[in-house]
Design a protein around this motif. Structure first.
Motif, PDB file in Angstrom:
ATOM      1  N   ASN A 174       0.834  -1.210   0.000  1.00 24.69           N
ATOM      2  CA  ASN A 174       0.000   0.000   0.000  1.00 24.69           C
ATOM      3  C   ASN A 174       0.865   1.253   0.000  1.00 24.69           C
ATOM      4  O   ASN A 174       0.576   2.223  -0.698  1.00 24.69           O
ATOM      5  CB  ASN A 174      -0.899   0.037   1.243  1.00 24.69           C
ATOM      6  CG  ASN A 174      -1.969  -1.025   1.201  1.00 24.69           C
ATOM      7  OD1 ASN A 174      -2.170  -1.662   0.175  1.00 24.69           O
ATOM      8  ND2 ASN A 174      -2.642  -1.226   2.312  1.00 24.69           N
ATOM      9  N   GLU A 262      -2.433  -4.811  -5.385  1.00 24.19           N
ATOM     10  CA  GLU A 262      -3.528  -3.852  -5.597  1.00 24.19           C
ATOM     11  C   GLU A 262      -4.324  -4.165  -6.853  1.00 24.19           C
ATOM     12  O   GLU A 262      -5.532  -3.954  -6.910  1.00 24.19           O
ATOM     13  CB  GLU A 262      -2.945  -2.444  -5.721  1.00 24.19           C
ATOM     14  CG  GLU A 262      -2.360  -1.953  -4.437  1.00 24.19           C
ATOM     15  CD  GLU A 262      -2.664  -0.488  -4.206  1.00 24.19           C
ATOM     16  OE1 GLU A 262      -3.482   0.091  -4.918  1.00 24.19           O
ATOM     17  OE2 GLU A 262      -2.053   0.070  -3.284  1.00 24.19           O
ATOM     18  N   HIS A 266      -8.259  -4.466  -6.628  1.00 19.51           N
ATOM     19  CA  HIS A 266      -9.164  -3.496  -7.256  1.00 19.51           C
ATOM     20  C   HIS A 266     -10.077  -4.169  -8.283  1.00 19.51           C
ATOM     21  O   HIS A 266     -11.229  -3.769  -8.448  1.00 19.51           O
ATOM     22  CB  HIS A 266      -8.381  -2.361  -7.902  1.00 19.51           C
ATOM     23  CG  HIS A 266      -7.597  -1.539  -6.907  1.00 19.51           C
ATOM     24  ND1 HIS A 266      -8.119  -1.182  -5.682  1.00 19.51           N
ATOM     25  CD2 HIS A 266      -6.337  -1.028  -6.942  1.00 19.51           C
ATOM     26  CE1 HIS A 266      -7.215  -0.475  -5.009  1.00 19.51           C
ATOM     27  NE2 HIS A 266      -6.131  -0.375  -5.753  1.00 19.51           N
ATOM     28  N   GLY A 410      -8.136   2.502  -8.573  1.00 18.35           N
ATOM     29  CA  GLY A 410      -8.393   1.777  -7.329  1.00 18.35           C
ATOM     30  C   GLY A 410      -9.538   2.338  -6.514  1.00 18.35           C
ATOM     31  O   GLY A 410      -9.775   3.543  -6.484  1.00 18.35           O
ATOM     32  N   LYS A 412     -10.629   2.460  -2.625  1.00 17.52           N
ATOM     33  CA  LYS A 412     -10.016   2.144  -1.329  1.00 17.52           C
ATOM     34  C   LYS A 412     -11.041   1.935  -0.230  1.00 17.52           C
ATOM     35  O   LYS A 412     -10.696   1.479   0.846  1.00 17.52           O
ATOM     36  CB  LYS A 412      -8.969   3.181  -0.943  1.00 17.52           C
ATOM     37  CG  LYS A 412      -9.430   4.592  -0.837  1.00 17.52           C
ATOM     38  CD  LYS A 412      -8.216   5.483  -0.547  1.00 17.52           C
ATOM     39  CE  LYS A 412      -8.613   6.942  -0.591  1.00 17.52           C
ATOM     40  NZ  LYS A 412      -7.455   7.816  -0.460  1.00 17.52           N
TER      41      LYS A 412
END
Ligand code: HEM
Length: 421
Positions: A174, A262, A266, A410, A412
């Motif tokens: 991250n 990620e 995502h 993305g 979050k």
């Protein structure tokens, strides 16, 4: 001033990160594909601007032609690196030709569908544990409870490291990939403080922690016969006969830690949102789960979790009446190619029955096509097989929060209500 995603035209500044926090600039991509498919996008100094390539066919042609559009002579993102930085930070992504091939071949078989097949049972168990913990709560943040940790827990198993190290790897990933988002980064990529980390991948101090961790694993596994990816990296010699240097190992290990984290997260979150926004698709997949492998390709096209990668021109070249000069940055916008109507009929329609296999979520046509694409496909398929089996109705409780980035598309935070079957 930042344009809104709906009104953006060809002159929209695609280096403006705030533009992307409002959502992918689909209208700008559409205008670029139609009006100026090889468009020069100026950037704030000291960066020198880049060419935006937005049509599917052009993106394929650029990524195929590594002699003209190199991954090695510049970075593969918008950052402009000097020769020293580039050398220090080089992974297989920033390598062309025979050396790239040799580095890729080191683990290519391990990422094939056949090699990964035995892993499906583990994936299903992990998915079940994740959903069993989340679903009884009915209302929760889908990212933190379901999609965030799953890909790294898979990687932890492939790397052969203890399950309870997953949290640490997630934190590193991250902090590095979120280097343009104030909620994630230690130091923002475009801040003066990041200068002291200029030789580290993502300009992130987290990279040093990843290197130290990788070194310790390498020390333990060198000379052994482990079946995990780290053992293979330290005990195999690339086919060109040139062993991995310490730096090669660092950058390879780091790439494995970040590449699938990620991106897969995502894709899973966007796919859940797409199914909530299109209840008829959700119902169809519940009735006919055999459609899921096809749907996964549409999930990937729709999610477009990686907006772009960059190449650097090795010589002057003409494209659509523009002259790209040697040394210019050339950006291939995978997300735009995924909405190109000449390849995908009615591209802004989410359709789990369409043939979406020409999507460019993993890149397309070139030597750097995502090494983890079979793994990612399996993770997404297994996750949704289990979700569809266990969930009867799904609702969005709030608009999702987006990562501030023009590199990863993305989400979050995504508050949902999922009611179990
Ligand atoms: C949905 C999930 C994923 C997406 C959308 C994705 C996307 C991409 C893209 C766009 C590229 C660059 C392609 C190019 O420049 O031509 C790439 C490269 C790469 N990906 Fe993935 N990726 C995903 C998952 C993974 C996973 C799970 C792994 C492994 C753990 C992985 C490992 C890699 C590696 C090692 C490369 C560099 C390949 C090379 O340079 O030859 N990716 N990925």
């Amino acid at each position: 001033m930042t344009a809104s995603p709906e009104t953006a035209g060809v002159d929209t500044d695609l280096s403006d990160l705030d533009l992307f926090t409002a959502g992918p600039p689909w209208a700008a991509f559409d205008a670029l594909r139609r009006q100026d498919p090889c468009h020069f996008n100026p950037e704030r100094a000291p960066n020198k601007g880049f060419w935006s390539i937005t049509r599917h066919a052009d993106i394929v042609a650029v990524t195929r032609d590594e002699a003209t559009f190199s991954s090695e002579i510049g970075a593969v993102n918008l950052e402009e690196l000097d020769a020293d930085q580039l050398e220090i930070r080089r992974s297989m992504l920033e390598t062309d030709g025979a050396r790239h091939f040799a580095l890729r071949r080191l683990l290519q078989r391990d990422f094939s569908a056949r090699a990964l097949a035995p892993f499906e049972t583990f994936l299903r168990g992990l998915t079940a544990t994740t959903l069993d913990a989340a679903l009884p709560r009915r209302e929760f943040d889908f990212v933190s409870e379901v999609s965030a940790d799953f890909p790294i827990r898979v990687l932890v198993r492939l790397l052969g490291i203890p399950d309870d190290h997953a949290g640490q790897l997630i934190n590193w990933g991250n902090r590095m990939v979120g280097n343009t988002d104030p909620d994630e980064a230690d130091v923002l990529l475009d801040s003066p403080e990041s200068e002291q980390y200029r030789n580290l991948p993502f300009r992130s101090p987290a990279a040093l922690e990843v290197f130290a961790y990788g070194d310790e694993l390498a020390r333990q596994r060198r000379g052994g016969d482990g079946a995990d990816l780290v053992s293979k990296l330290v005990n195999r010699t690339p086919e060109d006969g040139i062993p991995l240097s310490e730096r090669d190992f660092h950058n390879y290990f780091l790439l494995l830690v970040v590449a699938g984290n990620e991106t897969t997260r995502h894709t899973i979150t966007h796919s859940m949102k797409a199914l909530i926004d299109h209840p008829e698709a959700f119902a169809t997949l519940k009735e006919r789960p055999e459609l899921l492998p096809n749907a996964v390709e549409e999930f990937l096209r729709w999610a477009s979790p990686v907006y772009h990668f960059r190449r650097t021109a090795t010589k002057d070249v003409e494209l659509h009446g523009r002259t790209i000069r040697a040394g210019d940055k050339v950006v291939v916008w995978w997300s735009s190619g995924n909405r190109d109507a000449s390849v995908f009929a009615d591209p802004d329609r989410f359709d789990i029955t369409r043939d979406a296999r020409e999507h460019m979520a993993f890149g397309k046509g070139g030597p750097h096509l995502c090494l983890g694409n079979q793994l990612a496909r399996m993770e997404i398929r297994v996750m949704f097989e289990e979700i569809l089996r266990r969930v009867d109705s799904a609702e969005q409780l709030a608009e999702p929060k987006r990562v501030r980035s023009n590199f990863v598309n993305g989400l979050k935070e995504f508050d949902v209500r999922l009611i179990g079957a």
